[in-house]
Motif scaffolding. Structure first.
Motif, mmCIF file in Angstrom:
data_model
loop_
_atom_site.group_PDB
_atom_site.id
_atom_site.type_symbol
_atom_site.label_atom_id
_atom_site.label_comp_id
_atom_site.label_asym_id
_atom_site.label_seq_id
_atom_site.Cartn_x
_atom_site.Cartn_y
_atom_site.Cartn_z
ATOM 1 N N ASP A 120 -5.103 3.699 3.133
ATOM 2 C CA ASP A 120 -5.431 4.549 1.985
ATOM 3 C C ASP A 120 -6.552 5.536 2.266
ATOM 4 O O ASP A 120 -6.916 6.334 1.394
ATOM 5 C CB ASP A 120 -5.829 3.674 0.786
ATOM 6 C CG ASP A 120 -4.673 2.848 0.250
ATOM 7 O OD1 ASP A 120 -3.541 3.030 0.735
ATOM 8 O OD2 ASP A 120 -4.908 2.020 -0.648
ATOM 9 N N GLN A 180 4.374 0.462 -2.886
ATOM 10 C CA GLN A 180 3.766 0.907 -1.635
ATOM 11 C C GLN A 180 4.178 -0.031 -0.506
ATOM 12 O O GLN A 180 3.797 -1.197 -0.488
ATOM 13 C CB GLN A 180 2.243 0.951 -1.760
ATOM 14 C CG GLN A 180 1.561 1.575 -0.546
ATOM 15 C CD GLN A 180 0.047 1.674 -0.720
ATOM 16 O OE1 GLN A 180 -0.522 1.060 -1.616
ATOM 17 N NE2 GLN A 180 -0.594 2.443 0.144
ATOM 18 N N TRP A 203 0.739 -0.343 -6.285
ATOM 19 C CA TRP A 203 0.970 -1.150 -5.085
ATOM 20 C C TRP A 203 2.371 -1.760 -5.055
ATOM 21 O O TRP A 203 2.853 -2.147 -3.999
ATOM 22 C CB TRP A 203 -0.065 -2.273 -4.997
ATOM 23 C CG TRP A 203 -1.450 -1.810 -4.677
ATOM 24 C CD1 TRP A 203 -1.850 -0.541 -4.370
ATOM 25 C CD2 TRP A 203 -2.630 -2.616 -4.630
ATOM 26 N NE1 TRP A 203 -3.194 -0.494 -4.144
ATOM 27 C CE2 TRP A 203 -3.714 -1.757 -4.294
ATOM 28 C CE3 TRP A 203 -2.887 -3.968 -4.840
ATOM 29 C CZ2 TRP A 203 -5.019 -2.213 -4.163
ATOM 30 C CZ3 TRP A 203 -4.185 -4.440 -4.704
ATOM 31 C CH2 TRP A 203 -5.240 -3.580 -4.363
#
Length: 235
Positions: free
Chosen positions: A112, A175, A172
Motif C-alpha cells: 500500500d 484486494q 480489503w
C-alpha cells in the motif's frame, strides 16, 4: 498457526470476535493497553498492528527460557518434564507465528506504500521492547500463572483489534494477495482473510494461555480449532 484454514469460516469467526465481549481485563492489562494507545493513538493502523506483533513474541521467549532452565532441575520428574517440554515447543511455535504476522503486516504496508509511524523508528521500539522483555521475564520467573494470564489478556485484546481492523477496511475484501511470503502459510483470497487469519491465530494463543493459567472455562471454541489445545494446567 492452525493449518486447517480451508475448513474454517474466517468471516464467521471475525464476526464472532466482534460480537464477543472483551475478557474482563486486570488493572495491569488495562494500564498496558492505555499506554499503547497513548503512544500509538486510539485508531487501529498497520503501524500499530506492527508494534503489537513486535511485542507479542516476547512473553513466549520468556516462557521458553523459564521452562528450559526448569528441565535441568526436574529431569527426574517425568510429569513435570513432559509439561515443560510441551510448553517450550509451543512457545517456539507461537514465536514463529507472531513473527509471520509481523512479516505479513510489513508486506501489506509495502503493497500500500505506507511508511512506518514515528513510534516504529529505532529508539521508541527499542525502549518498549527492553521494558516489556524485563516485565515478561520478571513475571515469568516470579509468577508463571500470572504471566500466562497476562498474555491471555494481551491476546484477547489483539484478537478484538484485528477483528475491528478488518471491519474498518471493507476495501480489503477485494484486494488480492500477491505475496509469496504471505501465501506460504496457506492460500488466501484477499487481504481481509489474511487479517482474519491473524486474528484467529491470536485467539488460539489466547486459548492456550488461558489453559496454561488454569482457566479452561475461558477458552473460545470454534470449528477447525487446533487439536493441541489441551495443555495440562500447572506450573
Amino acid at each position: 498457526m492452525n493449518n486447517n484454514t480451508e475448513i474454517i469460516d474466517l468471516k464467521k469467526e471475525q464476526i464472532s470476535s466482534l460480537d464477543r465481549p472483551h475478557y474482563k481485563y486486570s488493572l495491569m492489562a488495562r494500564a498496558f493497553f492505555l499506554l499503547m494507545d497513548i503512544v500509538t493513538g486510539c485508531q487501529i493502523t498497520l503501524s500499530k498492528a506492527k508494534l503489537i506483533e513486535i511485542l507479542a513474541s516476547i512473553p513466549y521467549r520468556a516462557w521458553e527460557v523459564r521452562h528450559y532452565s526448569r528441565l535441568t532441575r526436574v529431569y527426574r520428574n517425568y510429569e513435570k518434564v513432559t509439561r515443560s517440554q510441551r510448553i517450550v515447543t509451543w512457545s517456539r511455535s507461537a514465536q514463529d507465528n507472531e513473527y509471520w504476522h509481523l512479516l505479513v503486516i510489513h508486506e501489506k504496508m509495502k503493497t500500500d506504500g505506507i511508511r512506518d509511524a514515528w513510534y516504529l523508528f529505532p529508539f521508541v521500539p527499542f525502549v518498549m521492547v527492553a521494558v516489556y522483555r524485563l516485565f515478561a521475564k520478571t513475571l515469568a520467573f516470579c509468577n508463571i500463572r500470572r504471566a500466562y494470564l497476562f498474555n491471555a489478556e494481551f491476546e484477547d485484546h489483539a484478537e478484538h483489534v484485528y477483528a475491528q481492523f478488518v471491519a474498518n477496511h471493507p476495501e480489503w475484501e477485494t484486494q488480492p494477495v500477491e505475496s509469496d511470503l504471505v501465501n506460504e502459510n496457506g492460500k488466501f483470497s484477499s487481504w481481509a482473510d489474511i487479517f482474519r487469519r491473524i486474528g484467529l491465530d491470536e485467539r488460539d494463543h489466547r486459548n492456550h494461555s488461558f489453559l496454561l493459567c488454569g482457566k479452561p472455562e475461558a477458552v473460545v471454541s470454534y470449528n477447525g480449532m487446533p487439536k493441541d489445545i489441551n495443555f495440562p494446567t500447572g506450573r
